[in-house]
Design a protein around this motif. Sequence first.
Motif, short mmCIF file in Angstrom:
data_model
loop_
_atom_site.label_atom_id
_atom_site.label_comp_id
_atom_site.label_asym_id
_atom_site.label_seq_id
_atom_site.Cartn_x
_atom_site.Cartn_y
_atom_site.Cartn_z
N PRO A 267 -2.60 -7.01 -2.76
CA PRO A 267 -3.49 -7.49 -3.83
C PRO A 267 -4.67 -8.30 -3.29
CG PRO A 267 -1.18 -7.95 -4.33
CD PRO A 267 -1.23 -7.49 -2.91
N ASN A 268 -5.72 -8.36 -4.08
CA ASN A 268 -6.88 -9.18 -3.72
C ASN A 268 -6.47 -10.62 -3.48
OD1 ASN A 268 -8.32 -6.87 -4.16
ND2 ASN A 268 -9.28 -7.55 -6.07
N GLY A 269 -7.05 -11.22 -2.45
CA GLY A 269 -6.73 -12.60 -2.13
C GLY A 269 -5.50 -12.78 -1.26
N SER A 270 -4.88 -11.70 -0.82
CA SER A 270 -3.68 -11.82 0.02
C SER A 270 -4.05 -12.45 1.36
CB SER A 270 -3.05 -10.45 0.25
OG SER A 270 -2.56 -9.90 -0.95
N PRO A 271 -3.26 -13.40 1.87
CA PRO A 271 -3.57 -14.03 3.15
C PRO A 271 -3.38 -13.05 4.31
CG PRO A 271 -1.41 -14.73 2.38
CD PRO A 271 -2.03 -13.94 1.27
N GLY A 272 -4.22 -13.22 5.34
CA GLY A 272 -4.07 -12.40 6.54
C GLY A 272 -4.86 -11.12 6.55
N ARG A 273 -5.66 -10.85 5.53
CA ARG A 273 -6.42 -9.60 5.51
C ARG A 273 -7.73 -9.80 6.29
NH1 ARG A 273 -6.60 -6.71 -0.21
NH2 ARG A 273 -7.87 -8.52 -0.75
N VAL A 274 -7.58 -9.95 7.60
CA VAL A 274 -8.72 -10.18 8.49
C VAL A 274 -8.89 -8.98 9.41
CG1 VAL A 274 -8.56 -12.69 8.42
CG2 VAL A 274 -7.18 -11.42 10.07
N LYS A 275 -10.04 -8.89 10.04
CA LYS A 275 -10.37 -7.68 10.79
C LYS A 275 -9.48 -7.47 12.00
CE LYS A 275 -14.10 -9.93 13.44
NZ LYS A 275 -15.54 -9.89 13.76
N TRP A 276 -8.91 -8.55 12.57
CA TRP A 276 -8.09 -8.36 13.77
C TRP A 276 -6.63 -8.03 13.44
CZ3 TRP A 276 -10.62 -13.01 12.67
CH2 TRP A 276 -9.83 -14.03 12.18
N HIS A 277 -6.28 -8.00 12.16
CA HIS A 277 -4.94 -7.57 11.77
C HIS A 277 -4.95 -6.09 11.41
CE1 HIS A 277 -3.34 -11.83 10.54
NE2 HIS A 277 -3.29 -11.61 11.84
N PRO A 278 -4.06 -5.30 11.96
CA PRO A 278 -4.00 -3.88 11.60
C PRO A 278 -3.46 -3.69 10.20
CG PRO A 278 -2.19 -4.44 13.07
CD PRO A 278 -3.07 -5.66 13.00
N GLY A 279 -3.85 -2.58 9.58
CA GLY A 279 -3.38 -2.25 8.24
C GLY A 279 -2.03 -1.54 8.29
N TRP A 280 -1.54 -1.18 7.12
CA TRP A 280 -0.19 -0.63 7.03
C TRP A 280 -0.07 0.72 7.73
CZ3 TRP A 280 1.12 3.96 4.53
CH2 TRP A 280 0.12 4.54 3.73
N ARG A 281 -1.15 1.52 7.76
CA ARG A 281 -1.07 2.82 8.44
C ARG A 281 -0.90 2.65 9.94
NH1 ARG A 281 -4.95 3.11 4.51
NH2 ARG A 281 -4.69 4.68 2.89
N ALA A 282 -1.59 1.67 10.51
CA ALA A 282 -1.45 1.41 11.94
C ALA A 282 -0.05 0.88 12.26
CB ALA A 282 -2.52 0.43 12.41
N HIS A 283 0.47 0.04 11.38
CA HIS A 283 1.84 -0.45 11.56
C HIS A 283 2.82 0.73 11.56
CE1 HIS A 283 1.90 -4.89 11.55
NE2 HIS A 283 0.78 -4.80 10.87
N ARG A 284 2.65 1.61 10.60
CA ARG A 284 3.58 2.74 10.48
C ARG A 284 3.45 3.67 11.69
NH1 ARG A 284 6.96 4.48 6.77
NH2 ARG A 284 7.63 6.66 6.85
N PHE A 285 2.23 3.87 12.16
CA PHE A 285 2.03 4.74 13.32
C PHE A 285 2.72 4.14 14.55
CE2 PHE A 285 -0.52 5.91 17.09
CZ PHE A 285 -0.36 7.28 17.05
#
Length: 518
Positions: A267-285
């Motif tokens: 959701p909007n405003g979630s903590p940690g949504r910064v450019k150096w954190h990978p998204g869920w697709r990268a985590h899954r990969f």
Amino acid sequence: MILWSFFVWLIIGSNDAEEDSERNFQRKADRVQRAIDVLRNEYGNTIDLEAIAKSQIKINTQALQLLRGRMRKAAMTRGHFYVAVTGHSVCAGHGNYFSESYGAVLNHLIQDGFMAAGISSRAMNFGMGGSSSIPLAWCLAQVTGNVPDIVTWDFEMVEGKQWRLSEVFARSVWSLGAIPFFFTDSFNSPRQSMLEAYGTQGMPYAMTLPVEQMCMRLFSKNKIGSRRASQQLQHYVKSNFSSSPLLKDIIFAPKNEQEKRRKFNTPNGSPGRVKWHPGWRAHRFTAAVFATWLLSLLRDTLLEQSMVSIDFDNNIPSPDRPNCGDASLMCESPLAGTCATTYEPKSRGELLPLLQSAWPRVLAHGDPALKAEKLGLGYLDRKWTLQGQSTSQPLVVTLPTTTTNTARTQPSSLVLCEATTGWRRPPKLAALDIGCTVTLNGNRLSLTKIRAVPNCFQAKGRFKSPPGQNYVPSVLGSTTANLVINVTAPPSSFVYLSHIIWSSLPPSSPISLGTEQR
């Protein structure tokens, strides 16, 4: 004649049993392969996860033999396989739902394949945002609980070139009887050199690239690893670069809430949504590559002809004594001891039951746990800490010790750590060494900041126990040492205490704290 018939039956029956066992292992291997195929199908025919795993995961001979031996034994005894996942905020899944962090996904992806081999498996994510591998390394036994087979290290972003911290971590993992698995951003670095040096002593290790580095290097012009894997990935990049969500998540930083929502799925405003954190697709990969590597190793182990008669050797040798010539950290490290902490998650080792008088327990400055909880992100990491002020009563902690000599109950090594606060330290947070006075059984101790671990302090002193002091043995026959901390910082300031690590003094040793030779 009867004896001869029985002898022939015994031989034939034994051969039939071995053939049945081999056929059984073949069937198990086939079922494991089906689990691998499910992962492969998720990414289509353009990406060969098994080829990527072989090219991107480096494991030395000792670790490979150890893993195969443990997998063989688990397959033959319906045993267990346990991966403990540790790291900083990337590992903890910040910015994403915790259930979509690579540690949590790995737990899900390996279960069917291991279950097909008759093995129960689990991968537990102990990631902690805004932290390094110290003091975690000193608390691994308490954090991970039961002995893991593999313990991962994903602290590259916060530790960088401080490879000595990695050495402490690796030695702690080996002391548990586990294999350290490093997510490091270079296969040609002091950290790798350190591991290779220990490898010559027979110590097992494995390593690969961190989430973001693995994806960026795989999906780039740099051909790393096997030629086959690189060619397939180059083809994938050329045909999917403009449309691949995975590539966009890794290469491009989200610029607005819509792009953040697509990358992180939160959701909007979630903590940690910064450019150096990978998204869920990268985590899954990343989880898919790791899971494919483990399942491929399990499949190949099941197919080995020597599976039935293998002699299991699951022991890890003790490494040589550390070289302390160029860094004090190894000499200052409590390499064997007990840890109590307020941090979560952990399996055991809670600090609160040891308190005779307590300070308030609060979340450390900058910890996103409460906000993440309100948004339903499911984060497990919480940097709970004790917070003391000049108006607080003294903090009294009873430390169990293993010596039965009631005249000598002081721990031989004592380290106190404060909670970390991310990139910015609150201006009113006083360091423990200047904001407190510390006594152990009434004897004054001095605190010295440990070089390279600025949030941890080693207690030093030289003294003897007060004569006639009585101690009450525990049910284990051990005694206790009373640690008292008084806050001397100005009224507007406060101190944090999150970890206490101590090791006990054997009865024959002199009473000396922080001065013994290691």
